[in-house]
Enzyme design. Structure first.
Site, short mmCIF file in Angstrom:
data_model
loop_
_atom_site.label_atom_id
_atom_site.label_comp_id
_atom_site.label_asym_id
_atom_site.label_seq_id
_atom_site.Cartn_x
_atom_site.Cartn_y
_atom_site.Cartn_z
N ASP A 42 -13.58 7.50 -14.46
CA ASP A 42 -12.84 8.15 -13.39
C ASP A 42 -12.98 9.67 -13.54
O ASP A 42 -12.54 10.23 -14.55
CB ASP A 42 -11.36 7.74 -13.51
CG ASP A 42 -10.58 8.02 -12.24
OD1 ASP A 42 -11.19 8.51 -11.27
OD2 ASP A 42 -9.36 7.75 -12.22
N ASP A 43 -13.62 10.30 -12.58
CA ASP A 43 -13.75 11.77 -12.57
C ASP A 43 -14.70 12.33 -13.65
O ASP A 43 -14.63 13.52 -13.95
CB ASP A 43 -12.39 12.48 -12.76
CG ASP A 43 -11.50 12.40 -11.53
OD1 ASP A 43 -11.79 11.58 -10.63
OD2 ASP A 43 -10.50 13.15 -11.47
N CYS A 82 -11.68 9.46 -5.17
CA CYS A 82 -11.61 8.07 -5.64
C CYS A 82 -11.59 6.99 -4.56
O CYS A 82 -12.49 6.14 -4.53
CB CYS A 82 -10.37 7.86 -6.49
SG CYS A 82 -10.19 9.06 -7.80
N LYS A 141 -8.32 0.64 -13.31
CA LYS A 141 -7.81 1.27 -12.09
C LYS A 141 -8.30 0.56 -10.83
O LYS A 141 -9.44 0.14 -10.75
CB LYS A 141 -8.29 2.72 -12.09
CG LYS A 141 -8.24 3.42 -10.75
CD LYS A 141 -8.50 4.89 -10.89
CE LYS A 141 -8.68 5.54 -9.51
NZ LYS A 141 -8.64 7.00 -9.58
N HIS A 143 -6.60 1.49 -7.08
CA HIS A 143 -6.44 2.59 -6.11
C HIS A 143 -7.01 2.27 -4.73
O HIS A 143 -7.55 3.14 -4.04
CB HIS A 143 -7.06 3.91 -6.64
CG HIS A 143 -6.37 5.12 -6.07
ND1 HIS A 143 -6.75 6.41 -6.36
CD2 HIS A 143 -5.33 5.24 -5.20
CE1 HIS A 143 -5.99 7.26 -5.72
NE2 HIS A 143 -5.10 6.57 -5.00
N HIS A 297 -9.51 10.81 -16.14
CA HIS A 297 -8.67 11.45 -15.12
C HIS A 297 -7.47 12.10 -15.81
O HIS A 297 -6.96 11.56 -16.77
CB HIS A 297 -8.21 10.36 -14.14
CG HIS A 297 -7.68 10.90 -12.84
ND1 HIS A 297 -6.52 11.61 -12.75
CD2 HIS A 297 -8.16 10.80 -11.57
CE1 HIS A 297 -6.31 11.94 -11.50
NE2 HIS A 297 -7.29 11.46 -10.75
N ASP A 349 -16.96 7.43 -10.70
CA ASP A 349 -16.71 7.27 -9.26
C ASP A 349 -17.13 8.49 -8.44
O ASP A 349 -17.38 8.39 -7.25
CB ASP A 349 -15.25 6.87 -8.98
CG ASP A 349 -14.24 7.87 -9.52
OD1 ASP A 349 -14.62 8.80 -10.25
OD2 ASP A 349 -13.05 7.71 -9.20
N HIS A 350 -17.21 9.65 -9.08
CA HIS A 350 -17.70 10.89 -8.43
C HIS A 350 -17.76 11.96 -9.50
O HIS A 350 -17.49 11.68 -10.67
CB HIS A 350 -16.80 11.30 -7.27
CG HIS A 350 -15.35 11.29 -7.62
ND1 HIS A 350 -14.79 12.20 -8.46
CD2 HIS A 350 -14.36 10.43 -7.29
CE1 HIS A 350 -13.51 11.92 -8.62
NE2 HIS A 350 -13.22 10.84 -7.93
N LYS A 374 -15.76 17.47 -7.79
CA LYS A 374 -14.87 16.51 -7.13
C LYS A 374 -14.25 17.11 -5.87
O LYS A 374 -13.81 18.26 -5.87
CB LYS A 374 -13.75 16.12 -8.11
CG LYS A 374 -12.70 15.23 -7.49
CD LYS A 374 -11.64 14.83 -8.49
CE LYS A 374 -10.59 13.93 -7.83
NZ LYS A 374 -9.56 13.49 -8.78
#
Ligand SMILES: *[C@@H]1O[C@H](CO)[C@@H](O)[C@H](O)[C@H]1NC(C)=O
Ligand SMILES: *[C@@H]1O[C@H](CO)[C@@H](O)[C@H](O)[C@H]1NC(C)=O
Length: 594
Positions: A42-43, A82, A141, A143, A297, A349-350, A374
């Site tokens: 994540d991130d 996300c 996660k 979301h 994250h 995810d990015h 991001k």
């Protein structure tokens, strides 16, 4: 009858032939169905990983995946935040097709207790693999929403999207989970509540004074009601931090809340245990396990063993801890004898968040040579992410692929590998990566893997890339770019993310053009003087954009709009009695009955 010596000489040849046939059916995919293990950070920025050029952060386990498998260097997320990126990943479709993209600045789902989420009509790869006999699990996660109408209809729940098993956070990590950092959401709410309190308190005082001085002919009822309301607002505001933690920072196993709020000192080991127990339970296969890390994250929950160990502060500690988790999961795969029958994939995810700073301390990721991060729809740093595949004995070790690929490609790739069919009743934007990974794409006549990719910021097309294979070029055209704060800073400091529209976004006409092949960092925009093909390239890309737009349905329900993305008290998942959302965490995760 063959003489024994001849037979003896033949046997190795026969065996070799047999093995070769066996390996090549593996190689062709549908012949043998691998287990599938997907790992998503994540991130995490591309520049945070050793095998993508970081020399000072320790990610040996992720690097080993690259050494043992295929590394994609031009791997692109469908969105730079996300919710839309994950929706696209799971469905193989641009999020604008499923309504999983915002248009009013919300960007992602704002609460667990909202009605928006991945529509049940969308088909995830998990759904198809489950139909094909895979046992499917999601750990970590989500979301992508939870409920539609009641706090337990779970219409957007992972179990309603093809997963047999879920353990993790229906929502996402955020600063609010620890009170460590004030989120934009919390600051906004606090301001509003304080304003309402002042208005109500003023009204109550005025009424009371009027009543006492006999100037206002009112009864005590409105005065008292308004006072009670003011007190409620005051209390809510006072306890807002705690309320937010209870509202969104909780763990679920399948349909049951197991811990609300989460005890973060246990979370990492709980998730690991769950992943290991899933692998052990399902080692007869085939299985699909999607481990969707809460790392890296904010607020960067990190165990004692990793605190202060990296050379890059808390953020680096958290990255190194996640790498250790990757190692633990791969170790379990090995112990269970599953390494050779499992396709492993790792991504983020990015891109990393450049704006994440506490005081002067950076705690977001690093996107290497790529511009932006991001939240920026078009700049490479927001969307270019790690992409690693490993399947020992099937995929070549140490292979590097520079062709543009997308996270949406995972959908058709795993569906084909599982012997499933990509849905024909809807547009699927991902393309099967398998031939490219094996290195068997016939280069002569075919189109490039992705000829064009579109880059959205909310519902607005900020940029598009075109792979002109015959000239070996990848062009990028930017129609809109955020205005950095301060100018030239490469990010929007002072905000959480750069905006997608409005006065702090520049619209370019003619668009900005970059040749990513020669200028991957997007430093020098080309002009008709410096690039003779300027107009030809820009108009070629424009034709692709027009075609893409014609293919979009107009009538998609907006899942991230104000209506579906506002907190609804009656949708708040709560393991006690609302509003006392509190329950004793499990001490030992029990074995899942399914
Ligand atoms: C490695 O990652 C850290 C943490 O994000 C970053 O600060 C550093 O600049 C990176 N180093 C390189 C060489 O990319
Ligand atoms: C645009 O940026 C300026 C300078 O930081 C800021 O004052 C202004 O509020 C921003 N506008 C919007 C709509 O966010």
């Amino acid at each position: 009858m063959p003489r024994p010596d001849r037979f003896g000489r033949c046997l190795p040849a026969v065996l070799t032939l047999f093995l070769a046939v066996k390996v090549s059916t593996c190689g062709e995919g549908p012949g043998s169905r691998p287990n599938i293990l997907l790992l998503m950070a994540d991130d995490l920025g591309l520049g945070d990983v050793g095998c993508y050029g970081n020399t000072s952060i320790r990610t040996p386990n992720i690097d080993q995946l690259a050494a043992d498998g295929v590394k994609l260097t031009h791997h692109i997320a469908a969105a730079s935040v996300c919710t839309p990126s994950r929706a696209a990943f799971l469905t193989g479709r641009y999020p604008i097709r499923s309504g999983m993209i915002s248009y009013n600045g919300y960007r992602v789902l704002q609460w667990t207790g909202v009605a928006g989420g991945l529509p049940p009509s969308e088909i995830t790869f998990a759904k198809i693999l489950k139909e094909k006999g895979y046992t499917t699990g999601l750990i970590g996660k989500w979301h992508l929403g939870l409920n539609c109408k009641s706090p337990s209809d779970h219409c957007h729940h992972p179990l309603n999207h093809g997963f047999d098993h879920f353990y993790g956070m229906p929502f996402t990590m955020m600063g609010d989970c620890t009170g460590w950092e004030l989120s934009e959401r919390r600051v906004g709410l606090q301001r509003r509540l304080d304003f309402y309190f002042q208005v109500l308190a003023f009204a109550a005082l005025t009424l009371a004074a009027g009543k006492l001085s006999h100037l206002l002919p009112v009864s005590w009822v409105p005065t008292l009601s308004i006072t009670v309301l003011a007190a409620t607002v005051f209390t809510t505001s006072y306890f807002l931090g705690d309320l937010l933690v209870h509202a969104d920072c909780f763990l679920m196993r399948n349909h049951v809340i197991t811990e609300q709020p989460m005890r973060f000192e246990k979370t990492t080991s709980l998730l690991l245990k769950e992943a290991e127990s899933f692998l052990k339970r399902n080692k007869q296969g085939p299985f699909l396990l999607f481990v969707s890390f809460l790392h890296v994250h904010a607020p960067l929950i990190t165990g004692k063993e990793f605190l202060g160990q990296s050379r890059h502060g808390l953020y680096g500690d958290n990255v190194e801890e996640m790498d250790w988790m990757v190692g633990r999961i791969l170790g379990c795969l090995e112990e269970e004898g599953l390494s050779d029958s499992t396709l492993v994939y790792f991504t983020s995810d990015h891109g990393g968040s450049l704006e994440s700073q506490l005081g002067s301390h950076q705690y977001g990721g690093w996107n290497g040579i790529y511009k932006g991060g991001k939240g920026m729809g078009g700049w490479e740093g927001g969307i270019r992410v790690p992409g690693l595949f490993r399947w020992p004995g099937v995929l070549p070790a140490g292979r590097v692929i520079r062709e543009p690929t997308s996270l949406m490609d995972i959908f058709p790739t795993v569906v084909e590998l599982a012997g499933g069919q990509v849905p024909r009743d809807r547009a699927i934007d991902g393309q099967d990566l398998w031939p490219l990974l094996l290195g068997s794409t016939p280069h002569k006549h075919l189109l490039p893997h992705h000829e064009v990719l579109f880059h959205y910021c909310e519902h607005l097309l900020h940029a598009a890339r075109w792979h002109q294979r015959d000239r070996g070029r990848v062009w990028k055209v930017h129609y809109m770019t955020p205005i950095f704060q301060p100018e030239g800073a490469g990010a929007c400091y002072g905000r959480q993310v750069c905006p997608c529209s409005g006065e702090n976004v520049t619209t370019h006409d003619p668009p900005l053009l970059f040749d990513l092949t020669r200028d991957p960092g997007e430093r020098q925009a080309l002009t008709p003087d410096t690039e003779p093909e300027f107009h030809a390239v820009v108009s070629r890309v424009q034709r692709e954009v027009d075609r893409h737009r014609q293919g979009l349905l107009r009538s998609v329900f907006q899942q991230l709009g104000t209506y579906l993305n506002t907190w609804r008290p009656w949708l708040q998942p709560c393991c006690g009695t609302f509003p006392l959302c509190w329950c004793c965490p499990e001490d030992e995760p029990r074995e899942d009955p399914q």
